[in-house]
Structure formats: structure tokens, C-alpha cells
Motif scaffolding. Structure first.
Motif, mmCIF file in Angstrom:
data_model
loop_
_atom_site.group_PDB
_atom_site.id
_atom_site.type_symbol
_atom_site.label_atom_id
_atom_site.label_comp_id
_atom_site.label_asym_id
_atom_site.label_seq_id
_atom_site.Cartn_x
_atom_site.Cartn_y
_atom_site.Cartn_z
ATOM 1 N N VAL A 75 6.699 11.213 -47.319
ATOM 2 C CA VAL A 75 6.997 11.314 -45.971
ATOM 3 C C VAL A 75 7.378 12.681 -45.631
ATOM 4 O O VAL A 75 7.704 13.071 -44.473
ATOM 5 N N THR A 76 8.036 13.457 -46.489
ATOM 6 C CA THR A 76 8.606 14.841 -46.181
ATOM 7 C C THR A 76 7.314 15.673 -45.481
ATOM 8 O O THR A 76 7.694 16.681 -45.438
ATOM 9 N N ILE A 77 6.179 15.439 -46.033
ATOM 10 C CA ILE A 77 5.189 16.289 -45.429
ATOM 11 C C ILE A 77 4.701 16.079 -43.894
ATOM 12 O O ILE A 77 4.049 16.904 -43.358
ATOM 13 N N TYR A 78 5.364 15.098 -43.472
ATOM 14 C CA TYR A 78 4.921 14.637 -41.917
ATOM 15 C C TYR A 78 6.013 15.321 -41.028
ATOM 16 O O TYR A 78 7.033 15.563 -41.303
ATOM 17 N N HIS A 79 5.655 15.213 -39.835
ATOM 18 C CA HIS A 79 6.422 15.421 -38.810
ATOM 19 C C HIS A 79 7.502 14.509 -38.414
ATOM 20 O O HIS A 79 7.219 13.218 -38.849
ATOM 21 N N SER A 100 8.619 12.512 -36.308
ATOM 22 C CA SER A 100 8.362 11.274 -35.592
ATOM 23 C C SER A 100 7.628 10.408 -36.186
ATOM 24 O O SER A 100 7.704 9.189 -36.337
ATOM 25 N N ILE A 101 6.592 10.917 -37.197
ATOM 26 C CA ILE A 101 5.879 10.083 -37.990
ATOM 27 C C ILE A 101 6.793 9.333 -39.181
ATOM 28 O O ILE A 101 6.705 8.360 -39.424
ATOM 29 N N THR A 102 7.781 10.046 -39.567
ATOM 30 C CA THR A 102 8.575 9.998 -40.776
ATOM 31 C C THR A 102 9.471 8.838 -40.189
ATOM 32 O O THR A 102 9.746 7.719 -40.882
ATOM 33 N N LEU A 103 9.930 8.925 -38.620
ATOM 34 C CA LEU A 103 11.056 7.904 -38.430
ATOM 35 C C LEU A 103 10.263 6.316 -38.102
ATOM 36 O O LEU A 103 10.676 5.379 -38.433
ATOM 37 N N ILE A 125 7.614 5.463 -40.030
ATOM 38 C CA ILE A 125 7.174 4.661 -41.022
ATOM 39 C C ILE A 125 8.430 4.336 -41.860
ATOM 40 O O ILE A 125 8.320 3.867 -42.981
ATOM 41 N N THR A 126 9.642 4.648 -41.516
ATOM 42 C CA THR A 126 11.064 4.377 -42.182
ATOM 43 C C THR A 126 11.632 3.233 -41.494
ATOM 44 O O THR A 126 11.933 2.340 -42.034
ATOM 45 N N TRP A 127 11.852 3.520 -40.315
ATOM 46 C CA TRP A 127 12.851 2.695 -39.469
ATOM 47 C C TRP A 127 11.892 1.655 -38.538
ATOM 48 O O TRP A 127 12.692 0.660 -38.093
ATOM 49 N N ILE A 128 10.831 2.014 -38.057
ATOM 50 C CA ILE A 128 10.396 1.097 -37.098
ATOM 51 C C ILE A 128 9.194 0.114 -37.928
ATOM 52 O O ILE A 128 9.463 -1.170 -37.793
ATOM 53 N N ILE A 129 8.255 0.595 -38.456
ATOM 54 C CA ILE A 129 7.407 -0.075 -39.372
ATOM 55 C C ILE A 129 7.521 0.546 -40.681
ATOM 56 O O ILE A 129 7.053 1.433 -41.113
#
Length: 266
Positions: A198-202, A204-207, A209-213
Motif C-alpha cells: 500500500v506504500t506505493i499508492y497515493h 487517499s487510496i491507502t486510507l 483500503i486500510t480504514w474504510i474498506i
């Protein structure tokens, strides 16, 4: 405890019926399993093509990302084998009014939906997951002990539980939409992001796929527990907690949907 044992016996009864069908149509079983292996194998080939042009991807090597893929495949195989029937809730049960049949029985309706289908194709995903796991770890140099093996199994089970929880949550919208499959398919597509760090993404995407879905907890964070070069993330340790919380939330939402179910008729 007696109720738990009862449900185990019921599931074994359902599973035995499915296994008998599989034995009657062995060619179909093999075709389904190998088609899944080929499908997942294509994603590995795509990853290999990427790394044929680069050495590392933002600090991550081919074998490290392959290890993340392995955990993702194994987690998804649990969902695929045992919980695949959730996909059919809208068109097979609610739209047809068939869900009422489940409500008339003295058995949990969610259990009935799950147990009415045993998807053998998922074994192909499990097999390729094991192969990739063994291949990638042989190049990463992980020192396997009882603790590491135990944590790996716990992470894989947690990964599978998160996949189930997310699908259960969004398929529950079928009680109001009749069939929420398009939403589920769209959300499930986000799981592809979890196969990579997930460190390769922006951010917003990390947020998302980590805390929302929380698809990040199905592969990346658990894998990060074993990859010393990248440090042990505290998020890896809480993966089982995320899995339990996700499932509890999804199950409560499911019960809410069942209470508001209105027959659509035939």
C-alpha cells in the motif's frame, strides 16, 4: 455449545452432498480448479513482466510482492470455497422470493445461504497460493518457527474472514436494492490493490483500503509482519482484531437487513 455442534453437523451434511456431486462430475471439478489456477497465474505473469524491467518497486522486490500475493490468494480461497454463495443472495434468493424458504426453517438464514454452495473452484486458488508461498519464502529467507507458522495461519484465516465480512456487508444491501451484486463487484475490485504494497499508492487510496474498506489487512499488513527489511508494522498485529470487528459489523448489518426484508414475490 450444543447449538454450535448442531451447525457443524449440518454443514458437514451439506458439504458431503456437494462432495458427492463433485465425484459424479470430476471433469467439471478439474476444469474449474485449473481455470482458477490459470486465471490467478496470469496475474503472476503480469507481475513478472513488470519486474523484468525494474529491480525494485519503491523498495519492494519481486519475491516480497509475490509473498503478499500468496497471502491474498490463500485468504481469498477461504472465501471462495466456503462463502461463495453470498454472491447469489440478490438474484437467487431475494428477487425470486426464495429467501422466505430460509426464514421458515429453524436454522440461521445466513448459515443456510453459506452452506447451500461449496465452491470447489477455490481449491485452485488455494493450490496456487501454497505454491507461490513456498516459492517466494525460499527467496526471501524467512526463518520459520512454530510462532511464525502459527501467525501465518492466523493471518490467512483473518484475511479470509475480512473478505467474507466485506462481501457480506455490501451484499446485504440487496434487502433494499433487490440485487446489490454490481456494488459488491465494484467493491471487490478494490481487493486487487491489496496484492501490492500500500506504500506505493497515493495516501487517499491507502486510507480507503486500510480504514474504510480494509482490504489492506487481507495481504499487505500481514505480509509485512514477516518482512524484516520493511520493519514490523503494528497494523500487522491488529489484523485478527480488524477481521473480528469487520465480521461483527457485517453480521449486525445483515441481521438489520433480514429484519427489514420484504418479499418481492415470484
Amino acid at each position: 455449545m450444543k447449538n454450535f455442534i448442531r451447525y457443524i453437523k449440518l454443514y458437514l451434511h451439506y458439504a458431503s452432498k456437494h462432495i458427492k456431486v463433485m465425484l459424479e462430475y470430476r471433469v467439471d471439478f478439474l476444469i474449474g480448479m485449473f481455470s482458477t489456477i490459470i486465471q490467478q497465474g496470469i496475474s503472476i505473469i503480469f507481475l513478472k513482466i513488470i519486474f523484468s524491467n525494474i529491480q525494485v518497486l519503491k523498495g519492494w522486490t519481486f519475491y516480497e510482492i509475490l509473498f503478499i500475493f500468496a497471502i491474498a490468494f490463500l485468504g481469498r480461497s477461504i472465501h471462495h470455497i466456503f462463502f461463495d454463495n453470498l454472491w447469489t443472495l440478490g438474484w437467487q434468493y431475494i428477487r425470486s422470493g426464495n429467501f422466505e424458504r430460509l426464514l421458515l426453517r429453524p436454522v440461521n438464514p445466513l448459515f443456510q445461504v453459506i452452506s447451500e454452495r461449496f465452491q470447489q473452484d477455490g481449491f485452485g486458488q488455494f493450490i496456487i497460493g501454497i505454491i507461490i508461498l513456498l516459492y517466494s519464502t525460499s527467496h526471501i529467507g524467512i526463518n520459520w518457527g512454530i510462532t511464525e507458522i502459527g501467525m501465518l495461519i492466523l493471518f490467512i484465516i483473518s484475511s479470509g474472514m475480512i473478505f467474507v465480512a466485506i462481501n457480506l456487508f455490501f451484499i446485504t444491501f440487496s434487502f433494499w436494492m433487490v440485487d446489490s451484486l454490481p456494488i459488491v463487484v465494484s467493491v471487490f475490485g478494490l481487493s486487487e490493490f491489496a496484492r501490492y504494497p500500500v506504500t506505493i499508492y497515493h495516501k487517499s487510496i491507502t486510507l480507503v483500503i486500510t480504514w474504510i474498506i480494509p482490504y489492506g489487512f487481507t495481504a499487505f499488513y500481514p505480509a509485512n509482519y514477516f518482512l524484516d527489511a520493511h520493519g514490523v508494522s503494528i497494523l500487522a498485529i491488529v489484523t485478527p482484531l480488524v477481521a473480528i470487528t469487520s465480521f461483527v459489523v457485517a453480521y449486525k448489518f445483515w441481521n438489520f437487513g433480514v429484519k427489514h426484508y420484504e418479499s418481492t414475490g415470484h
